[in-house]
Motif scaffolding. Sequence first.
Motif, PDB file in Angstrom:
ATOM      1  N   UNK A  72       0.799  -1.220   0.000  1.00  0.00           N
ATOM      2  CA  UNK A  72       0.000   0.000   0.000  1.00  0.00           C
ATOM      3  C   UNK A  72       0.832   1.271   0.000  1.00  0.00           C
ATOM      4  N   UNK A  73       2.181   1.136  -0.030  1.00  0.00           N
ATOM      5  CA  UNK A  73       3.042   2.320   0.050  1.00  0.00           C
ATOM      6  C   UNK A  73       2.836   3.239  -1.154  1.00  0.00           C
ATOM      7  N   UNK A  74       2.861   4.553  -0.874  1.00  0.00           N
ATOM      8  CA  UNK A  74       2.517   5.507  -1.946  1.00  0.00           C
ATOM      9  C   UNK A  74       3.734   6.225  -2.527  1.00  0.00           C
ATOM     10  N   UNK A  75       4.788   6.394  -1.733  1.00  0.00           N
ATOM     11  CA  UNK A  75       5.950   7.102  -2.273  1.00  0.00           C
ATOM     12  C   UNK A  75       7.247   6.424  -1.816  1.00  0.00           C
ATOM     13  N   UNK A  76       8.378   6.952  -2.284  1.00  0.00           N
ATOM     14  CA  UNK A  76       9.663   6.306  -2.009  1.00  0.00           C
ATOM     15  C   UNK A  76       9.910   6.186  -0.510  1.00  0.00           C
ATOM     16  N   UNK A  77       9.605   7.252   0.246  1.00  0.00           N
ATOM     17  CA  UNK A  77       9.892   7.238   1.682  1.00  0.00           C
ATOM     18  C   UNK A  77       9.059   6.167   2.377  1.00  0.00           C
ATOM     19  N   UNK A  78       7.773   6.095   2.035  1.00  0.00           N
ATOM     20  CA  UNK A  78       6.894   5.100   2.656  1.00  0.00           C
ATOM     21  C   UNK A  78       7.329   3.698   2.280  1.00  0.00           C
ATOM     22  N   UNK A  79       7.621   3.518   0.995  1.00  0.00           N
ATOM     23  CA  UNK A  79       8.050   2.203   0.517  1.00  0.00           C
ATOM     24  C   UNK A  79       9.317   1.763   1.239  1.00  0.00           C
ATOM     25  N   UNK A  80      10.269   2.697   1.405  1.00  0.00           N
ATOM     26  CA  UNK A  80      11.518   2.380   2.102  1.00  0.00           C
ATOM     27  C   UNK A  80      11.212   1.753   3.450  1.00  0.00           C
ATOM     28  N   UNK A  81      10.318   2.393   4.195  1.00  0.00           N
ATOM     29  CA  UNK A  81      10.015   1.974   5.552  1.00  0.00           C
ATOM     30  C   UNK A  81       9.340   0.598   5.552  1.00  0.00           C
ATOM     31  N   UNK A  82       8.283   0.473   4.752  1.00  0.00           N
ATOM     32  CA  UNK A  82       7.493  -0.761   4.754  1.00  0.00           C
ATOM     33  C   UNK A  82       8.316  -1.940   4.248  1.00  0.00           C
ATOM     34  N   UNK A  83       9.104  -1.709   3.181  1.00  0.00           N
ATOM     35  CA  UNK A  83       9.916  -2.801   2.643  1.00  0.00           C
ATOM     36  C   UNK A  83      10.991  -3.215   3.629  1.00  0.00           C
ATOM     37  N   UNK A  84      11.497  -2.246   4.394  1.00  0.00           N
ATOM     38  CA  UNK A  84      12.476  -2.559   5.437  1.00  0.00           C
ATOM     39  C   UNK A  84      11.870  -3.492   6.457  1.00  0.00           C
ATOM     40  N   UNK A  85      10.634  -3.183   6.881  1.00  0.00           N
ATOM     41  CA  UNK A  85       9.949  -4.027   7.862  1.00  0.00           C
ATOM     42  C   UNK A  85       9.736  -5.427   7.298  1.00  0.00           C
ATOM     43  N   UNK A  86       9.394  -5.507   6.011  1.00  0.00           N
ATOM     44  CA  UNK A  86       9.168  -6.799   5.371  1.00  0.00           C
ATOM     45  C   UNK A  86      10.467  -7.613   5.325  1.00  0.00           C
ATOM     46  N   UNK A  87      11.568  -6.929   4.970  1.00  0.00           N
ATOM     47  CA  UNK A  87      12.869  -7.609   4.941  1.00  0.00           C
ATOM     48  C   UNK A  87      13.189  -8.192   6.321  1.00  0.00           C
ATOM     49  N   UNK A  88      12.938  -7.396   7.359  1.00  0.00           N
ATOM     50  CA  UNK A  88      13.183  -7.861   8.724  1.00  0.00           C
ATOM     51  C   UNK A  88      12.357  -9.088   9.050  1.00  0.00           C
ATOM     52  N   UNK A  89      11.060  -9.005   8.746  1.00  0.00           N
ATOM     53  CA  UNK A  89      10.144 -10.101   9.067  1.00  0.00           C
ATOM     54  C   UNK A  89      10.587 -11.370   8.361  1.00  0.00           C
ATOM     55  N   UNK A  90      11.014 -11.224   7.094  1.00  0.00           N
ATOM     56  CA  UNK A  90      11.426 -12.396   6.325  1.00  0.00           C
ATOM     57  C   UNK A  90      12.717 -12.991   6.875  1.00  0.00           C
ATOM     58  N   UNK A  91      13.647 -12.132   7.297  1.00  0.00           N
ATOM     59  CA  UNK A  91      14.904 -12.718   7.784  1.00  0.00           C
ATOM     60  C   UNK A  91      14.678 -13.401   9.133  1.00  0.00           C
ATOM     61  N   UNK A  92      13.735 -12.870   9.944  1.00  0.00           N
ATOM     62  CA  UNK A  92      13.377 -13.569  11.187  1.00  0.00           C
ATOM     63  C   UNK A  92      12.781 -14.934  10.851  1.00  0.00           C
TER      64      UNK A  92
END
Lengths: 402, 191
Positions: free
Chosen positions: B87-107
């Motif tokens: 649902x991210x709308x711009x680069x800044x939002x995407x950065x944040x959300x994708x970071x969280x996703x990367x974290x969740x996946x590595x856990x």
Amino acid sequence: MWEQIRINKRNSIILLTAMAGLLLGLGGLLGYAFVGPQGVGVGILIAGGVWLVMTLISFSSGDQILLASSGAVEVTPEVHPMLFNIVEEMKIAAQLPAMPKVYIIPDPSPNAFATGRNPSKAAVAVTEGLLAKLNRDELQGVIAHEVSHIVHRDILFVTLAGIMLGTIVLLADVFLRGTIYGSHRRYSSRDNNNAQGLMIIIALVAAILAPLMAQILYFALSRKREFLADAGAVRLTRYPEGLASALEKISGSKVPMQTANKVTAPMYISSPFRGAKANLFSTHPSAEQRIHVLRAMMHGANYQDYDQAYRSVTGKSGVIPASALKESESVPTRQADTRSEPQPQAAARAQQRIRFGDFIRQQQGFAFIDCPCGVKLKLPPNLPTNKVQCPRCKTVHTVTQS
Amino acid sequence: MAGLGAMMMMFLLLGGLVLVAAVVVIGIYNGLVGGRNQVDNAWSQIDVQLKRRHDLIPNLVETAKGYMQHERQTFESITQARSQAMGAKNVAEASKAEGALTDALSKFMLVVENYPDLKANQNFLSLQETLTSTENKIAFARQAYNDAVLTYNNKTQMFPSNIVAGMFNFTKRDFFEIESPAEREVPKVKF
């Protein structure tokens, strides 16, 4: 990166001009020696003509010839998903305009090369031995090195210079044979012309020296390009240890490549000839030195860091041109990829090998039959009979071949 | 007569200068356009890979669920991070959300280590390779994007190209930083 390409281009032009001079000079000299002063032009024309034809051939189908002569087989992503993924990763990192084609060479010696005259028509080939020996990070390092060759336009250089070298060797060879077998007849039939006699001696010396000089020029530049490709690889992967440990494994292998020769050698990641010491005629710097430089990169992964490591290891002035150093920004290295060993690797590689073997057999027209007892029968084309018995459960199968 | 000649010279000189200036401006302008295209192109590469990761997750969760009944929280955090990232709308939002996703996946990948049955599953193994590669591709695309942004931003800020950039409204671009607490940690040095 663009600065690097520009400098490479300039160096290539200088080297190619020098080699062209050598080539045409040799042609002229040979013409003079054979025919006399009026033969100089003809000699130059013939030398230039031979070179032109060879260049045209290599431009139109050089990569195909190279791939075919090394026995490389083009593979699909299903045959080796990891290899494809890694090539695509490096394609993205290097911003190549198109995905390079991927080839596997059925050769147990670990090695790899890239080919194709421009980045949008490139190909990467790795040997089965390489796939069997390296883990994901190491394979990534090797592919990054090859992709750097593509980005740096080294392949174009190697092709052009290789052809030039080939022509010089060819001309010198023809001349030496010509004088050894034919000089007697010519001398006796003609008045002893001192000037021409002298020219023949000079031409003889030139014919012996020119290939040597061309080789020294060619290999000096190709060694430097190996270092540059290493630097480029690290800049792409940000992980010098991957390439270092890959080089260690590759150079530790005692199995020589079966299909490489002196001219194609600079295209491989590591010299395909084993046990050769690094000298003026080496196509590659010693693997030991390359590994030392990579392992000395403690702080970052850009060209500057590589240059610094190179200087501290070799004690020589840097390997990267100063104007390429200016523009590089700070680039941190990354930690070892803990995900890079996702599965029991030996078993996975064994399976991979079987899959590649099947792929090749499929292309050769083999028929496959899955026996209910679990045995997979692989049958070559043109069997004398169409009844085959499973070696384990003795069931008789009927072969349906196209 | 001499005056006329001098006038002509002046005009020619002026004309020449204007011509040279125009050529320089056109060159710089084209360079800026090229840089901007490269940034856009690099961004679309990231986009492709991020989408691929989003598509991959349902499949991965479905395969793993049968083996990992007690890890509901892990799955929830992945699914949640995924829907936020989509649902991210711009680069800044995407950065944040994708970071969280990367974290969740590595856990998730760490937790997988406790389930040897799952690790032996052929389907899961190939998914894992795809995921590893997709993570790498995202990282490399981000690297290429940030390189392109740096080159482009330098052009918009350095003299003399900044003048042309100002004239034709070439604005600075954002870097794609992965907002991940794990990635920002200082790496521990071991001796």
